[in-house]
Scaffold this motif. Structure first.
Motif, PDB file in Angstrom:
ATOM      1  N   ARG A 105       3.004  24.766  12.224  1.00 26.27           N
ATOM      2  CA  ARG A 105       2.218  25.977  12.399  1.00 26.27           C
ATOM      3  C   ARG A 105       2.317  26.916  11.200  1.00 26.27           C
ATOM      4  O   ARG A 105       1.529  27.844  11.074  1.00 26.27           O
ATOM      5  N   GLU A 106       3.299  26.676  10.359  1.00 29.71           N
ATOM      6  CA  GLU A 106       3.497  27.529   9.184  1.00 29.71           C
ATOM      7  C   GLU A 106       2.923  26.913   7.914  1.00 29.71           C
ATOM      8  O   GLU A 106       3.191  27.400   6.819  1.00 29.71           O
ATOM      9  N   TRP A 107       2.144  25.840   8.051  1.00 30.38           N
ATOM     10  CA  TRP A 107       1.615  25.147   6.878  1.00 30.38           C
ATOM     11  C   TRP A 107       0.096  25.015   6.962  1.00 30.38           C
ATOM     12  O   TRP A 107      -0.465  24.837   8.051  1.00 30.38           O
ATOM     13  N   LEU A 108      -0.546  25.121   5.813  1.00 35.17           N
ATOM     14  CA  LEU A 108      -1.981  24.907   5.685  1.00 35.17           C
ATOM     15  C   LEU A 108      -2.215  23.919   4.545  1.00 35.17           C
ATOM     16  O   LEU A 108      -1.579  24.007   3.492  1.00 35.17           O
ATOM     17  N   ILE A 122       5.378  28.135   4.758  1.00 33.28           N
ATOM     18  CA  ILE A 122       6.367  29.209   4.834  1.00 33.28           C
ATOM     19  C   ILE A 122       7.591  28.678   5.560  1.00 33.28           C
ATOM     20  O   ILE A 122       7.470  27.955   6.556  1.00 33.28           O
ATOM     21  N   SER A 123       8.781  29.026   5.070  1.00 29.45           N
ATOM     22  CA  SER A 123      10.006  28.605   5.754  1.00 29.45           C
ATOM     23  C   SER A 123      11.163  29.490   5.304  1.00 29.45           C
ATOM     24  O   SER A 123      11.041  30.275   4.356  1.00 29.45           O
ATOM     25  N   ARG A 124      12.268  29.332   5.978  1.00 30.12           N
ATOM     26  CA  ARG A 124      13.522  29.955   5.560  1.00 30.12           C
ATOM     27  C   ARG A 124      14.493  28.871   5.081  1.00 30.12           C
ATOM     28  O   ARG A 124      15.698  29.093   5.026  1.00 30.12           O
ATOM     29  N   THR A 125      13.938  27.730   4.752  1.00 33.17           N
ATOM     30  CA  THR A 125      14.723  26.616   4.236  1.00 33.17           C
ATOM     31  C   THR A 125      14.080  26.103   2.958  1.00 33.17           C
ATOM     32  O   THR A 125      12.981  26.512   2.590  1.00 33.17           O
TER      33      THR A 125
END
Length: 446
Positions: free
Chosen positions: A284-287, A86-89
């Motif tokens: 922390r936003e990646w699996l 998840i990101s905003r980029t």
């Protein structure tokens, strides 16, 4: 010594003996003392009357391996199947191919066992299964990795909400296209003038849709992401707080490694994230989905030579001779150039790289002889993946009566091509029965 440290005669039991005596004591329960005897045996390994003054007769030790044959030496390898972030980029080092008309099949609607944030009716942030959050496919990187826009404000606890056609038009006409023109003015004559125009241009003669793309250079993706999210924020309340979700799709065999070796883990990671700017990620936003393979030296299962399919769920079709030849030609192309132009999955397979290397060393006549030898071995196989022009293995649900599904109540699964020479043989999933002629899936046939 006092209980529980007093010394008693030890008695070693096998697992079968322990379970058998536990069952015997359980069946003998008639009052509180007999119930206590059962509990003391199962939880404390004590044998003897709890109410008696005499010490326990025995203390039990349990050897789960007693009576079993020696365990073979196993080999464990790992493979990176996919990664979700998840990101905003848009943190890519390769071009992003954007869809003016997003293909429905790339929308995340199936459970990927991952949660993400959304907002409830009161506006409070909550975490819900990711596939229940309305989302729109934005584009692909290297024809494999998918980027989606998630709209957490559109989430509804009543069920999955799909982004409407009106919102898709609003997204393209007032957010995506203006963003592209602002960052890349040269797109003025490349990007369709409206969502309606893009839809009309995508229609094929057969009545379907061809999902054309616009390639955004990697060095402009940062601007595109920032401006697009800002426009979504301003457009309407339901578009606020949108974010990107990235699905990196691995290829079979390309990231197999020994998990105990640091350098192999690092190489597998670099292969999976080859086209991603890892310095701009929040870990922390990646699996990462890591598959384990357990093997035993000297035991090589000939999976493709038996019709006991090694899956929990699958759909299969007995090929015609022409279809069987078609799959052979895709798996072993007739020229080096054709092999290099193949769709996703193929170029990353170890056998495919070896095949291209071998084919590059011989002339056309030599390659014909090689393929003839391969075809003889290929015809000995019971099944192969059902290939298509753009990928090695399809999983979309089929509806034709030629297709069977295992188990019967399921839909979809890996698509299996059965050798026509095995048409009269039974197909199973080891523990599941073969479906009858009336078993058909409901989804659209490709």
């Amino acid at each position: 010594m006092q209980y529980p440290d007093e010394i008693n005669d030890l008695a070693q039991l096998t697992m079968e003996e322990f379970v058998g005596h536990s069952q015997h004591l359980f069946n003998q329960i008639q009052d509180l003392p007999s119930e206590v005897d059962f509990i003391r045996f199962v939880l404390a390994g004590r044998v003897g009357q709890q109410a008696a003054d005499e010490p326990d007769q025995h203390r039990i030790t349990l050897n789960c391996l007693q009576g079993l044959p020696p365990l073979p030496q196993t080999r464990i390898s790992r493979d990176l199947d996919s990664a979700i972030g998840i990101s905003r980029t848009l943190p890519y080092t390769s071009a992003l191919a954007i869809w003016p008309i997003p293909p429905f099949k790339e929308m995340l609607t199936k459970d990927n066992h991952t949660q993400s944030h959304a907002y409830d009716a009161q506006g409070d942030k909550i975490f819900v299964p990711m596939h229940k959050i309305p989302n729109v496919p934005l584009g692909k990187v290297q024809q494999r990795h998918v980027v989606r826009i998630f709209f957490p404000r559109l989430y509804s606890a009543d069920g999955v909400v799909l982004v409407s056609q009106e919102d898709l038009a609003l997204l393209y006409d007032h957010c995506l296209r203006p963003t592209l023109l602002e960052v890349l003015p040269e797109f003025a004559d490349r990007a369709p003038t409206s969502y309606a125009a893009a839809y009309m241009q995508s229609k094929t003669r057969a009545g379907g849709l061809a999902f054309n793309t616009l390639d955004i250079p990697w060095n402009r993706l940062e601007e595109v992401a920032e401006i697009l999210l800002a426009k979504l924020q301003e457009q309407k309340p339901a578009f606020r707080d949108a974010y990107f979700v990235h699905e990196l799709r691995g290829t079979k065999g390309s990231t197999i490694h020994d998990g105990e070796k640091d350098w192999e883990r690092q190489m597998a990671f670099e292969e999976m994230f080859e086209h991603v700017d890892v310095d701009n990620l929040n870990p922390r936003e990646w699996l990462v989905d890591v598959a384990l393979t357990i093997g035993v030296d000297g035991h090589v299962p000939e999976l493709l030579q038996v019709l006991e399919l090694p899956f929990d769920q699958a759909q299969y079709c007995v090929c015609t001779p022409d279809q069987w030849k078609m799959h052979f030609d895709r798996i072993f192309p007739s020229s080096v150039q054709e092999a290099r132009d193949s769709g996703q999955n193929f170029p990353s397979c170890s056998y495919y790289k070896s095949y291209i290397a071998l084919a590059s060393t011989v002339n056309d006549a030599g390659l014909v002889k090689i393929r003839c030898a391969l075809r003889k071995e290929f015809d000995k196989l019971a099944w192969v993946p059902w290939t298509s022009t753009d990928r090695m293995w399809g999983t979309g649900a089929k509806t034709s009566r030629a297709w069977k599904v295992l188990p019967r109540e399921k839909k979809g699964g890996p698509m299996i091509a059965i050798n026509p020479r095995r048409h009269n043989q039974r197909v199973s999933l080891r523990a599941f029965d073969q479906p009858d002629e009336n078993d058909v899936t409901d989804a659209e046939e490709e």
